[in-house]
Design an enzyme around this catalytic site. Structure first.
Site, PDB file in Angstrom:
ATOM      1  N   GLY A 206      14.429 149.063  50.617  1.00 55.44           N
ATOM      2  CA  GLY A 206      15.659 148.664  49.948  1.00 55.44           C
ATOM      3  C   GLY A 206      16.644 147.845  50.755  1.00 55.44           C
ATOM      4  N   SER A 207      17.894 148.199  50.600  1.00 54.38           N
ATOM      5  CA  SER A 207      19.014 147.349  50.976  1.00 54.38           C
ATOM      6  C   SER A 207      19.025 146.931  52.443  1.00 54.38           C
ATOM      7  CB  SER A 207      20.307 148.087  50.681  1.00 54.38           C
ATOM      8  OG  SER A 207      21.397 147.365  51.222  1.00 54.38           O
ATOM      9  N   SER A 208      19.360 145.663  52.654  1.00 57.18           N
ATOM     10  CA  SER A 208      19.454 145.143  54.012  1.00 57.18           C
ATOM     11  C   SER A 208      20.704 145.646  54.723  1.00 57.18           C
ATOM     12  CB  SER A 208      19.389 143.619  54.024  1.00 57.18           C
ATOM     13  OG  SER A 208      20.227 143.059  53.069  1.00 57.18           O
ATOM     14  N   SER A 209      21.613 146.309  54.009  1.00 53.32           N
ATOM     15  CA  SER A 209      22.763 146.930  54.671  1.00 53.32           C
ATOM     16  C   SER A 209      22.382 148.210  55.393  1.00 53.32           C
ATOM     17  CB  SER A 209      23.866 147.255  53.657  1.00 53.32           C
ATOM     18  OG  SER A 209      24.356 146.078  53.076  1.00 53.32           O
TER      19      SER A 209
ATOM     20  N   TYR B 285      21.064 152.450  42.671  1.00 52.88           N
ATOM     21  CA  TYR B 285      22.097 152.749  43.664  1.00 52.88           C
ATOM     22  C   TYR B 285      23.346 153.451  43.114  1.00 52.88           C
ATOM     23  CZ  TYR B 285      19.684 149.967  47.209  1.00 52.88           C
ATOM     24  OH  TYR B 285      18.774 149.494  48.118  1.00 52.88           O
TER      25      TYR B 285
END
Lengths: 431, 143
Positions: free
Chosen positions: B65-68, A391
């Site tokens: 990926g990200s839960s955001s 990220y």
């Protein structure tokens, strides 16, 4: 088949418990319909990721719920935010955005969530028991809850996490159900070098490799010489969840639903068997690196960032031991992110002072890849976390090298990249 | 559990949504991978980095990926940078949630639909499609 609702569900949906509960219930029900759930189930806890500021729309949603008087009905922990409330000076972002980030945090505290501010809620004292249904968001926490604790959560995103906490309900779908928890892809580790097995780099690169292969299927890993500990499983899960959408993995002999390979597979042959080679893992590492290691870029280094997910007490212990009383190089910024709960324990052990005098900055409540904290984003950064490596280049514009924890420590002290590429071929002793 | 419906999140009731496909060769995490202010793919590890999703029918095999990601999709809707429809093979709660809350909060109908592998293979970048109120995806013109 249509979704069956209880009388209580219908009352919440019809506004009998007020407008905030109605909105929360509508989101839970619409998600349940999208997932093909036949009913909702009671949850015993929630972990909310929506407290990280991601723009005005999510803030509007949070303040709408809080403004209508919503409160959580199950114990609810909070993920990282954009700010370090214990060390506010670390924030280098736009002050106006900082104020909005603070409003985002306040809305969730107002709804009764615990201000834990950690992406590793499984490192808190109270954590879900085996078989318990919870609604967790934050991809690494989801993977850990399902895989290591044997609790049951689907891969929840922002927005519904708080709705589940307000209603105490979640769709009976996905990983809440037995039939979806069986592994279908087998990863065999017999072909790895002893040097890789000994390196802390194995968990993040293996996780990154597995995540890129399986997508959202459930993997099982077999062939580890020694059962791994929780920190290893944490690093693997965080990597697999960011490289793919892994929300549950099994490790034979180490995770609770995999006492044997056969149990993890549910007695059914795997649909795919992958014999992992050192070349696979080196490839996964090389894909995450944005610095060419052998291509004339030199070995200059600006930053070392550790603690993604938040460092545990044991990880601090290993870092302090590897540092061995040395100071980090004055031109290298070294950050370790952790939860405020862990910080208290580390402080009691005397390590906070040790680290501070060695030149290490401890970050709490947030993480160095989600918010502007790094003093220097122009030079390369080194990390032991595949998630950070994945990220940080997009979020911060920084170049990154993924390395073992030992390499991170040695590089921080030396003031330049110190990498041991022999682990891919021969046995080495590495932390 | 029943099969997830093809229509994950409904589009406008008034009629189909039309747009040009942007096909992602790998799944994209919206959080960390999409700039909601510009609609641009910013994940430097992603094959479509630099491409804009705004106004496109976004086609990807699954979520990532990200839960955001839900929050970022919601914010993209508010900023007017979101795709007009999202087409996947695998259902994904994180993607669906962004669209569900966009409809609850702003009344914006961003359809999220599922297709099978065979249809997924045909949805190449540049193809013009419409996404029907029933969740069907129909090719109008080749790219």
């Amino acid at each position: 088949m249509a979704l069956r609702l209880t009388d209580d569900d219908v009352r919440r949906l019809d506004g009998g418990d007020g407008p905030a509960v109605r909105l929360a219930m509508r989101v839970v029900v619409r998600l349940a319909e999208a997932l093909g759930a036949e009913e909702l189930l009671d949850i015993s806890g929630a972990h909310v990721d929506s407290c990280l500021y991601n723009g005005l729309a999510p803030l509007e949603f949070a303040e709408l719920l809080a403004g209508d008087g919503a409160t959580v009905v199950v114990p609810t922990t909070l993920n990282v935010s954009s700010l370090d409330l214990l060390h506010p000076d670390l924030y280098r972002g736009d002050p106006e955005e900082g104020d909005l980030a603070r409003r985002q945090m306040d809305a969730f505290v107002a709804m009764g969530c615990r201000p834990t501010w950690t992406c590793a809620p499984y490192q808190l004292e109270q954590r879900p028991a085996f078989g318990e249904h919870v609604a967790w968001a934050e991809s690494n926490a989801i993977a850990f809850a399902n895989s290591v604790l044997g609790a049951r959560t689907d891969r929840y995103g922002d927005l519904v996490d708080i709705c589940a906490a307000i209603t105490g309900r979640a769709p009976a779908a996905g990983l809440h159900l037995d039939e979806n928890r069986r592994a279908t892809v087998l990863f065999r580790l017999d072909a790895l070098t002893p040097g890789l097995h000994d390196s802390s780099l194995l968990a993040p690169v293996l996780g990154a490799f597995i995540g890129s292969v399986v997508g959202n299927r459930v993997p099982v890993i077999d062939g580890l010489p020694v059962p791994p500990g929780e920190d290893w499983l944490k690093a693997l899960g965080a990597a697999a969840a960011s490289a793919g959408s892994v929300a549950l993995f099994h490790v034979v002999g180490a995770t609770p639903e995999a006492p044997t390979l056969e149990t993890a597979l549910g007695g059914v042959a795997p649909t795919e068997v992958v014999v992992v080679t050192p070349a696979d893992l080196r490839g996964a590492r090389d894909r995450l690196n944005t610095v060419q290691l052998d291509g004339g870029g030199g070995d200059s280094l600006a930053t070392v960032s550790l603690g993604t997910p938040h460092y545990s007490v044991a990880e601090f212990g290993r870092f302090v031991e590897a540092l061995g009383g040395r100071r980090v190089h004055p031109e290298i910024d070294v950050y370790i992110s952790t939860g405020r709960g862990i910080l208290d324990e580390v402080e009691a052990l005397g390590w906070v002072e040790t680290l501070r005098s060695a030149g290490v900055t401890i970050v709490t409540d947030t993480c160095t890849y989600v918010t502007p904290i790094l003093a220097d984003t122009t030079g390369p950064a080194m990390t032991d976390s595949a998630k950070w490596a994945y990220y940080a280049p997009g979020n911060l514009g920084v170049d990154v090298v993924l390395a073992s924890t030992r390499e991170c420590v040695e590089s921080a002290v030396a003031g330049r990249m110190v990498l041991d590429e022999t682990i891919w071929t021969t046995q080495v002793d590495d932390g | 559990m029943a099969e997830p419906p093809r229509l994950q999140v409904a589009g406008p009731a008034s009629g189909p949504v039309e747009g040009v496909v942007l096909r992602l060769d790998e799944p994209l995490s919206f959080w960390g991978g999409l700039d909601a202010a510009t609609g641009e793919v910013i994940d430097r590890h992603h094959p479509q980095v630099g491409r804009s999703v705004t106004g496109r029918v976004l086609v990807m095999h699954s979520g990532r990926g990200s839960s955001s990601g839900s929050s970022v999709l919601l914010e993209a809707v508010r900023c007017g940078t979101a795709p007009v429809a999202i087409v996947m093979v695998e259902p994904d709660a994180i993607v669906a949630l962004g669209a569900i809350v966009a409809s609850e909060l702003y009344g914006v109908a961003l359809p999220v639909v599922l297709v099978d592998e065979a249809q997924f293979a045909r949805l190449r970048t540049g193809v013009r499609v419409d996404v029907g109120v029933d969740g069907s995806v129909r090719t109008i013109a080749a790219g």
